[in-house]
Motif scaffolding. Structure first.
Motif, PDB file in Angstrom:
ATOM      1  N   SER A   3      82.211 -61.714 -93.222  1.00  0.00           N
ATOM      2  CA  SER A   3      82.526 -61.529 -91.803  1.00  0.00           C
ATOM      3  C   SER A   3      83.895 -62.119 -91.496  1.00  0.00           C
ATOM      4  N   PHE A   4      84.552 -61.545 -90.496  1.00  0.00           N
ATOM      5  CA  PHE A   4      85.872 -62.020 -90.081  1.00  0.00           C
ATOM      6  C   PHE A   4      86.066 -61.685 -88.618  1.00  0.00           C
ATOM      7  N   THR A   5      87.053 -62.316 -88.020  1.00  0.00           N
ATOM      8  CA  THR A   5      87.407 -62.050 -86.629  1.00  0.00           C
ATOM      9  C   THR A   5      88.481 -60.972 -86.585  1.00  0.00           C
ATOM     10  N   TYR A   6      88.290 -59.993 -85.721  1.00  0.00           N
ATOM     11  CA  TYR A   6      89.249 -58.901 -85.579  1.00  0.00           C
ATOM     12  C   TYR A   6      90.005 -59.068 -84.261  1.00  0.00           C
ATOM     13  N   VAL A   7      91.350 -59.004 -84.351  1.00  0.00           N
ATOM     14  CA  VAL A   7      92.206 -59.114 -83.165  1.00  0.00           C
ATOM     15  C   VAL A   7      93.130 -57.906 -83.132  1.00  0.00           C
ATOM     16  N   SER A   8      93.168 -57.184 -82.048  1.00  0.00           N
ATOM     17  CA  SER A   8      94.112 -56.081 -81.874  1.00  0.00           C
ATOM     18  C   SER A   8      95.280 -56.579 -81.036  1.00  0.00           C
ATOM     19  N   ALA A   9      96.443 -56.678 -81.645  1.00  0.00           N
ATOM     20  CA  ALA A   9      97.610 -57.260 -80.968  1.00  0.00           C
ATOM     21  C   ALA A   9      98.320 -56.210 -80.125  1.00  0.00           C
ATOM     22  N   PRO A  10      98.554 -56.474 -78.839  1.00  0.00           N
ATOM     23  CA  PRO A  10      99.245 -55.508 -77.982  1.00  0.00           C
ATOM     24  C   PRO A  10     100.764 -55.567 -78.107  1.00  0.00           C
ATOM     25  N   ASP A  11     101.297 -56.695 -78.609  1.00  0.00           N
ATOM     26  CA  ASP A  11     102.746 -56.833 -78.739  1.00  0.00           C
ATOM     27  C   ASP A  11     103.037 -57.832 -79.855  1.00  0.00           C
ATOM     28  N   VAL A  12     104.313 -57.916 -80.250  1.00  0.00           N
ATOM     29  CA  VAL A  12     104.696 -58.780 -81.367  1.00  0.00           C
ATOM     30  C   VAL A  12     104.389 -60.250 -81.087  1.00  0.00           C
ATOM     31  N   PRO A  13     104.740 -60.813 -79.910  1.00  0.00           N
ATOM     32  CA  PRO A  13     104.402 -62.220 -79.671  1.00  0.00           C
ATOM     33  C   PRO A  13     102.908 -62.506 -79.810  1.00  0.00           C
ATOM     34  N   SER A  14     102.070 -61.595 -79.348  1.00  0.00           N
ATOM     35  CA  SER A  14     100.624 -61.791 -79.470  1.00  0.00           C
ATOM     36  C   SER A  14     100.196 -61.780 -80.933  1.00  0.00           C
ATOM     37  N   ALA A  15     100.780 -60.900 -81.710  1.00  0.00           N
ATOM     38  CA  ALA A  15     100.450 -60.831 -83.134  1.00  0.00           C
ATOM     39  C   ALA A  15     100.846 -62.115 -83.843  1.00  0.00           C
ATOM     40  N   LEU A  16     102.027 -62.633 -83.532  1.00  0.00           N
ATOM     41  CA  LEU A  16     102.506 -63.857 -84.175  1.00  0.00           C
ATOM     42  C   LEU A  16     101.663 -65.053 -83.758  1.00  0.00           C
ATOM     43  N   ALA A  17     101.264 -65.098 -82.503  1.00  0.00           N
ATOM     44  CA  ALA A  17     100.420 -66.203 -82.035  1.00  0.00           C
ATOM     45  C   ALA A  17      99.060 -66.185 -82.711  1.00  0.00           C
ATOM     46  N   ALA A  18      98.571 -64.982 -83.025  1.00  0.00           N
ATOM     47  CA  ALA A  18      97.244 -64.853 -83.605  1.00  0.00           C
ATOM     48  C   ALA A  18      97.175 -65.336 -85.046  1.00  0.00           C
ATOM     49  N   VAL A  19      98.323 -65.332 -85.754  1.00  0.00           N
ATOM     50  CA  VAL A  19      98.299 -65.773 -87.159  1.00  0.00           C
ATOM     51  C   VAL A  19      98.847 -67.180 -87.343  1.00  0.00           C
ATOM     52  N   ALA A  20      99.466 -67.739 -86.334  1.00  0.00           N
ATOM     53  CA  ALA A  20     100.111 -69.044 -86.462  1.00  0.00           C
ATOM     54  C   ALA A  20      99.089 -70.119 -86.804  1.00  0.00           C
ATOM     55  N   GLY A  21      99.284 -70.755 -87.937  1.00  0.00           N
ATOM     56  CA  GLY A  21      98.453 -71.893 -88.319  1.00  0.00           C
ATOM     57  C   GLY A  21      97.044 -71.557 -88.724  1.00  0.00           C
ATOM     58  N   GLY A  22      96.726 -70.287 -88.953  1.00  0.00           N
ATOM     59  CA  GLY A  22      95.357 -69.921 -89.285  1.00  0.00           C
ATOM     60  C   GLY A  22      95.243 -69.116 -90.561  1.00  0.00           C
ATOM     61  N   ASP A  23      94.000 -68.839 -90.960  1.00  0.00           N
ATOM     62  CA  ASP A  23      93.696 -68.042 -92.137  1.00  0.00           C
ATOM     63  C   ASP A  23      93.613 -66.588 -91.701  1.00  0.00           C
ATOM     64  N   ALA A  24      94.776 -65.950 -91.558  1.00  0.00           N
ATOM     65  CA  ALA A  24      94.811 -64.609 -90.980  1.00  0.00           C
ATOM     66  C   ALA A  24      95.708 -63.696 -91.804  1.00  0.00           C
ATOM     67  N   LYS A  25      95.448 -62.394 -91.683  1.00  0.00           N
ATOM     68  CA  LYS A  25      96.259 -61.368 -92.325  1.00  0.00           C
ATOM     69  C   LYS A  25      96.578 -60.284 -91.310  1.00  0.00           C
ATOM     70  N   PHE A  26      97.786 -59.722 -91.432  1.00  0.00           N
ATOM     71  CA  PHE A  26      98.153 -58.581 -90.606  1.00  0.00           C
ATOM     72  C   PHE A  26      97.569 -57.303 -91.217  1.00  0.00           C
ATOM     73  N   LEU A  27      97.134 -56.393 -90.358  1.00  0.00           N
ATOM     74  CA  LEU A  27      96.615 -55.095 -90.776  1.00  0.00           C
ATOM     75  C   LEU A  27      97.469 -54.003 -90.160  1.00  0.00           C
ATOM     76  N   GLY A  28      98.124 -53.210 -91.017  1.00  0.00           N
ATOM     77  CA  GLY A  28      98.907 -52.074 -90.538  1.00  0.00           C
ATOM     78  C   GLY A  28      98.139 -50.785 -90.794  1.00  0.00           C
ATOM     79  N   GLY A  29      98.464 -50.115 -91.896  1.00  0.00           N
ATOM     80  CA  GLY A  29      97.717 -48.913 -92.268  1.00  0.00           C
ATOM     81  C   GLY A  29      96.406 -49.233 -92.962  1.00  0.00           C
TER      82      GLY A  29
END
Length: 330
Positions: A3-29
């Motif tokens: 299981s994992f937490t899913y975040v849909s980022a509406p803009d670049v600052p939101s995407a960067l805030a969501a990964v800062a300091g955490g165990d996160a990965k960006f999802l593109g395609g």
């Protein structure tokens, strides 16, 4: 899949805030990350979906360069008229990679971040320093037919799988990344790492940095460029050897040359020695062969992958011959 937490980022600052300091990965395609998560190789606590960010433009720059948004789909990039006219090698490389369905999903930024397709990397019963640092490398004494012969170390001989990245290395692209600390511009030659004793670090991108664009400088010689890929079957296979090359011949002599290799190295490989030896020489098969052999001279081979040295040499010669005789862009 865990299981994992899913975040849909509406803009670049939101995407960067969501990964800062955490165990996160960006999802593109998702054409690589989702596979790795299914196999249990990647186990992010948070997946940050960046597919809706406004990074989908292909823009001409003053001076003749091009800026490619990180989320431009590979199929769109290969079909773009400016790319086809100025950088045909890039279009060729994309069309040689994966299936049409995958190209419709895969992104320019994500392609650069894809991980190796080494059999031992995907087999969690086998040792792999790239997957589990310090566990060993099963390929060193195992089935190494697909393994690299350049840029290898005692820790890893896995090849980099990207076709697009080989063309970008030849074109001296620059990758723009952004984090909460600001923006960095990374020359493509410095983007991917050779394994050394830290093979789990594929790139010089920090975990909290997002690729936002790839910029191509003006490269006039790229109008006469080509990508040649040798593989076990005609489609949907990774390269045993690939060559991205551009050539300018004046009066029978080579005035400018660019060459990069895929399938033979642990990162997309700029053939600097080949380029150096070509300049000022006659555009003949013998010249091409000498220059290719010099590039492959430092190769570290095993019984199963020693064939790559001769195959790479012949592929370089064939590609340069085609360019020298006017068979480049198509």
């Amino acid at each position: 899949m865990r299981s994992f937490t899913y975040v849909s980022a509406p803009d670049v600052p939101s995407a960067l805030a969501a990964v800062a300091g955490g165990d996160a990965k960006f999802l593109g395609g998702g054409t690589n990350l989702v596979d790795l998560m299914r196999e249990g190789i990647e186990r992010p606590g948070t997946v940050v979906d960046v597919s809706r960010l406004p990074l989908t433009g292909v823009e001409e720059l003053p001076g003749g360069g091009v800026r490619i948004g990180a989320l431009v789909r590979n199929s769109r990039l290969a079909a773009h008229p400016v790319i086809r006219a100025r950088y045909p090698v890039l279009a060729h490389a994309i069309l040689h990679g994966a299936s049409a369905q995958l190209r419709n999903m895969a992104t320019a930024g994500g392609n650069l971040m894809q991980r190796t397709r080494c059999l031992y990397f995907y087999d969690d019963a086998a040792p792999c320093n790239k997957r589990t640092p310090g566990s060993g490398c099963g390929a060193l004494d195992g089935f190494a037919r697909a393994g690299a012969v350049l840029g290898v170390s005692d820790s890893c001989i896995a090849t980099h799988p990207s076709d697009l990245a080989v063309a970008l290395v030849m074109l001296d692209a620059v990758v723009e990344v952004e984090s909460t600390r600001g923006t960095r511009r990374i020359p493509i030659g410095d983007f991917h790492r050779t394994p050394g004793d830290t093979p789990h670090l594929d790139t010089t991108v920090a975990p909290d940095e997002l690729i936002t664009a790839v910029e191509l400088p003006p490269v006039p010689v790229a109008a006469n460029s080509r990508y040649r890929k040798v593989r076990d079957r005609a489609s949907y296979a990774f390269a045993l050897v690939s060559v991205a090359a551009a050539l300018r011949v004046e009066g029978g002599e080579i005035a400018e040359a660019r060459v990069a290799l895929g399938g033979v190295a642990t990162k997309p490989w700029r053939a600097a020695e080949t380029e150096r030896l070509l300049i000022g020489e006659p555009a003949t098969d013998e010249t091409f062969r000498r220059a290719a052999e010099a590039e492959l001279a430092p190769a570290v081979t095993r019984e199963a992958n020693a064939f790559k040295v001769g195959l790479a040499t012949r592929t370089i010669v064939a590609t340069l011959r085609q360019l020298a005789t006017g068979g480049g862009a198509a």
